[in-house]
Design a protein around this motif. Sequence first.
Motif, PDB file in Angstrom:
ATOM      1  N   LEU A  34      13.911 -10.554 -12.399  1.00  0.00           N
ATOM      2  CA  LEU A  34      14.945 -11.374 -11.784  1.00  0.00           C
ATOM      3  C   LEU A  34      15.055 -11.132 -10.283  1.00  0.00           C
ATOM      4  CD1 LEU A  34      17.116 -13.464 -12.418  1.00  0.00           C
ATOM      5  CD2 LEU A  34      18.719 -11.585 -12.810  1.00  0.00           C
ATOM      6  N   LEU A  35      14.908  -9.879  -9.850  1.00  0.00           N
ATOM      7  CA  LEU A  35      15.003  -9.587  -8.423  1.00  0.00           C
ATOM      8  C   LEU A  35      13.850 -10.219  -7.648  1.00  0.00           C
ATOM      9  CD1 LEU A  35      16.231  -5.885  -8.303  1.00  0.00           C
ATOM     10  CD2 LEU A  35      17.507  -7.950  -7.748  1.00  0.00           C
ATOM     11  N   LYS A  36      12.680 -10.241  -8.243  1.00  0.00           N
ATOM     12  CA  LYS A  36      11.545 -10.898  -7.598  1.00  0.00           C
ATOM     13  C   LYS A  36      11.821 -12.387  -7.453  1.00  0.00           C
ATOM     14  CE  LYS A  36       7.403 -11.342  -5.908  1.00  0.00           C
ATOM     15  NZ  LYS A  36       7.103 -10.852  -4.544  1.00  0.00           N
ATOM     16  N   TYR A  38      14.779 -13.753  -7.113  1.00  0.00           N
ATOM     17  CA  TYR A  38      15.751 -13.945  -6.039  1.00  0.00           C
ATOM     18  C   TYR A  38      15.110 -13.786  -4.664  1.00  0.00           C
ATOM     19  CZ  TYR A  38      19.952 -14.465  -8.846  1.00  0.00           C
ATOM     20  OH  TYR A  38      20.914 -14.952  -9.691  1.00  0.00           O
ATOM     21  N   SER A  39      14.151 -12.895  -4.550  1.00  0.00           N
ATOM     22  CA  SER A  39      13.446 -12.733  -3.283  1.00  0.00           C
ATOM     23  C   SER A  39      12.771 -14.037  -2.874  1.00  0.00           C
ATOM     24  CB  SER A  39      12.403 -11.622  -3.403  1.00  0.00           C
ATOM     25  OG  SER A  39      11.589 -11.561  -2.246  1.00  0.00           O
ATOM     26  N   LEU A  40      12.068 -14.652  -3.809  1.00  0.00           N
ATOM     27  CA  LEU A  40      11.380 -15.913  -3.530  1.00  0.00           C
ATOM     28  C   LEU A  40      12.377 -17.054  -3.322  1.00  0.00           C
ATOM     29  CD1 LEU A  40       8.611 -15.481  -6.235  1.00  0.00           C
ATOM     30  CD2 LEU A  40       8.227 -15.480  -3.760  1.00  0.00           C
ATOM     31  N   PHE A  41      13.448 -17.036  -4.119  1.00  0.00           N
ATOM     32  CA  PHE A  41      14.460 -18.089  -4.029  1.00  0.00           C
ATOM     33  C   PHE A  41      15.138 -18.082  -2.662  1.00  0.00           C
ATOM     34  CE2 PHE A  41      18.802 -19.675  -4.710  1.00  0.00           C
ATOM     35  CZ  PHE A  41      18.536 -20.909  -5.279  1.00  0.00           C
ATOM     36  N   PHE A  42      15.546 -16.892  -2.207  1.00  0.00           N
ATOM     37  CA  PHE A  42      16.207 -16.809  -0.907  1.00  0.00           C
ATOM     38  C   PHE A  42      15.244 -17.136   0.228  1.00  0.00           C
ATOM     39  CE2 PHE A  42      19.467 -13.963  -2.985  1.00  0.00           C
ATOM     40  CZ  PHE A  42      20.498 -14.868  -2.846  1.00  0.00           C
ATOM     41  N   ARG A  43      13.970 -16.798   0.047  1.00  0.00           N
ATOM     42  CA  ARG A  43      12.980 -17.177   1.057  1.00  0.00           C
ATOM     43  C   ARG A  43      12.876 -18.702   1.128  1.00  0.00           C
ATOM     44  NH1 ARG A  43      10.983 -15.709   5.658  1.00  0.00           N
ATOM     45  NH2 ARG A  43      10.647 -13.601   4.869  1.00  0.00           N
ATOM     46  N   ALA A  67      10.623 -17.575 -12.753  1.00  0.00           N
ATOM     47  CA  ALA A  67      11.759 -17.875 -13.632  1.00  0.00           C
ATOM     48  C   ALA A  67      11.303 -18.348 -15.003  1.00  0.00           C
ATOM     49  CB  ALA A  67      12.649 -18.935 -12.985  1.00  0.00           C
ATOM     50  N   GLU A  68      10.168 -19.012 -15.061  1.00  0.00           N
ATOM     51  CA  GLU A  68       9.671 -19.529 -16.337  1.00  0.00           C
ATOM     52  C   GLU A  68       9.262 -18.414 -17.295  1.00  0.00           C
ATOM     53  OE1 GLU A  68       8.010 -23.926 -14.949  1.00  0.00           O
ATOM     54  OE2 GLU A  68       6.661 -22.189 -14.924  1.00  0.00           O
ATOM     55  N   HIS A  69       9.136 -17.188 -16.776  1.00  0.00           N
ATOM     56  CA  HIS A  69       8.811 -16.043 -17.623  1.00  0.00           C
ATOM     57  C   HIS A  69      10.065 -15.290 -18.073  1.00  0.00           C
ATOM     58  CE1 HIS A  69       4.880 -16.817 -15.756  1.00  0.00           C
ATOM     59  NE2 HIS A  69       4.370 -16.216 -16.812  1.00  0.00           N
ATOM     60  N   LEU A  70      11.228 -15.731 -17.599  1.00  0.00           N
ATOM     61  CA  LEU A  70      12.483 -15.129 -18.030  1.00  0.00           C
ATOM     62  C   LEU A  70      12.975 -15.839 -19.287  1.00  0.00           C
ATOM     63  CD1 LEU A  70      14.210 -14.901 -14.526  1.00  0.00           C
ATOM     64  CD2 LEU A  70      12.938 -13.096 -15.716  1.00  0.00           C
ATOM     65  N   LYS A  71      13.942 -15.244 -19.968  1.00  0.00           N
ATOM     66  CA  LYS A  71      14.428 -15.812 -21.218  1.00  0.00           C
ATOM     67  C   LYS A  71      15.945 -15.951 -21.196  1.00  0.00           C
ATOM     68  CE  LYS A  71      10.672 -13.823 -24.001  1.00  0.00           C
ATOM     69  NZ  LYS A  71      10.341 -12.939 -25.158  1.00  0.00           N
ATOM     70  N   GLY A  72      16.444 -16.854 -22.039  1.00  0.00           N
ATOM     71  CA  GLY A  72      17.878 -16.998 -22.214  1.00  0.00           C
ATOM     72  C   GLY A  72      18.494 -18.102 -21.375  1.00  0.00           C
ATOM     73  N   GLN A  74      20.565 -17.874 -18.896  1.00  0.00           N
ATOM     74  CA  GLN A  74      20.523 -17.627 -17.458  1.00  0.00           C
ATOM     75  C   GLN A  74      19.211 -18.120 -16.869  1.00  0.00           C
ATOM     76  OE1 GLN A  74      20.650 -13.529 -16.204  1.00  0.00           O
ATOM     77  NE2 GLN A  74      21.320 -14.051 -14.140  1.00  0.00           N
ATOM     78  N   ALA A  75      18.116 -17.893 -17.584  1.00  0.00           N
ATOM     79  CA  ALA A  75      16.811 -18.360 -17.117  1.00  0.00           C
ATOM     80  C   ALA A  75      16.787 -19.880 -17.025  1.00  0.00           C
ATOM     81  CB  ALA A  75      15.713 -17.861 -18.051  1.00  0.00           C
ATOM     82  N   ASN A  76      17.351 -20.546 -18.029  1.00  0.00           N
ATOM     83  CA  ASN A  76      17.383 -22.010 -18.014  1.00  0.00           C
ATOM     84  C   ASN A  76      18.223 -22.537 -16.854  1.00  0.00           C
ATOM     85  OD1 ASN A  76      15.787 -22.180 -20.308  1.00  0.00           O
ATOM     86  ND2 ASN A  76      17.534 -22.210 -21.704  1.00  0.00           N
ATOM     87  N   ARG A  77      19.322 -21.845 -16.572  1.00  0.00           N
ATOM     88  CA  ARG A  77      20.154 -22.258 -15.438  1.00  0.00           C
ATOM     89  C   ARG A  77      19.408 -22.058 -14.125  1.00  0.00           C
ATOM     90  NH1 ARG A  77      25.725 -19.368 -17.597  1.00  0.00           N
ATOM     91  NH2 ARG A  77      26.194 -20.916 -19.219  1.00  0.00           N
ATOM     92  N   ILE A  78      18.690 -20.952 -14.030  1.00  0.00           N
ATOM     93  CA  ILE A  78      17.898 -20.676 -12.834  1.00  0.00           C
ATOM     94  C   ILE A  78      16.849 -21.766 -12.627  1.00  0.00           C
ATOM     95  CG2 ILE A  78      16.078 -19.150 -11.950  1.00  0.00           C
ATOM     96  CD1 ILE A  78      17.737 -16.797 -13.065  1.00  0.00           C
ATOM     97  N   ILE A  79      16.155 -22.128 -13.695  1.00  0.00           N
ATOM     98  CA  ILE A  79      15.118 -23.160 -13.606  1.00  0.00           C
ATOM     99  C   ILE A  79      15.729 -24.493 -13.182  1.00  0.00           C
ATOM    100  CG2 ILE A  79      13.475 -24.523 -14.969  1.00  0.00           C
ATOM    101  CD1 ILE A  79      12.988 -21.929 -16.619  1.00  0.00           C
ATOM    102  N   GLY A  80      16.910 -24.801 -13.725  1.00  0.00           N
ATOM    103  CA  GLY A  80      17.590 -26.030 -13.328  1.00  0.00           C
ATOM    104  C   GLY A  80      17.942 -26.041 -11.855  1.00  0.00           C
ATOM    105  N   VAL A  81      18.433 -24.912 -11.349  1.00  0.00           N
ATOM    106  CA  VAL A  81      18.799 -24.808  -9.935  1.00  0.00           C
ATOM    107  C   VAL A  81      17.570 -24.957  -9.042  1.00  0.00           C
ATOM    108  CG1 VAL A  81      19.614 -23.206  -8.156  1.00  0.00           C
ATOM    109  CG2 VAL A  81      20.898 -23.464 -10.277  1.00  0.00           C
TER     110      VAL A  81
END
Length: 215
Positions: A34-36, A38-43, A67-72, A74-81
């Motif tokens: 998840l931290l990785k 966020y690093s890419l997202f903020f960049r 994000a596509e390798h995350l689960k749950g 929260q991951a789906n919300r991240i992908i949507g964002v």
Amino acid sequence: MLDSLEPPEKKYERPSISELLEKIENHQKRLTGLLKYYSLFFRGMYEFDQKEYVEAIHYYREALHKAEHLKGKQANRIIGVIHHNLGLVSTRGGNLTDAEYFFRRALEMKDHMNTANSIRTLYMMANVLYQSSKLDEAHLFYEKALKLALHCNEEEYKAKLTIIYSIYEEYNEKEVERSLKYLEKKRLWSEYAELTEKIGDFHFETGNLPKEGIS
């Protein structure tokens, strides 16, 4: 953390995107999962803020891959964002076809639609479809966004929806002025500038130029 390029009105002062990015990247070697992301997202956010749209898309796509390798949920919300933000970058870069694609992908994410970001995506989808002259479908998304804005009492989006409806469907000068005053009062300068430019284009194209300016 920041979830979108269009955050709600701040009640306290947050660190800037560049400050957040610096803090994260100072610990780059230890970043995983998840931290990785966020690093890419903020960049991606930083590059968008700098109007480096190609770079922004690159980092958002990298964030999407993580994000596509995350689960749950929260991951789906991240992908949507991420899809939403890719749509924003594409819109700003003038690529309405890609923008429409990314906003549709965001709208397909049920967990994304269960968050505050849903109204932002619905609004942008309506906006992009209006710009693409897909008026019937644009109106459907306008109605969905307006219904949600009224239900949630989202004054910002009620104002912005009023303006795009006036530009593309039925112009109402008093409502446009009221909506612009709201955006100005809330210091939503980016939205104010973008929409006043669209209103100016509308008046120029219709030959109905206001004598004393838009505001």
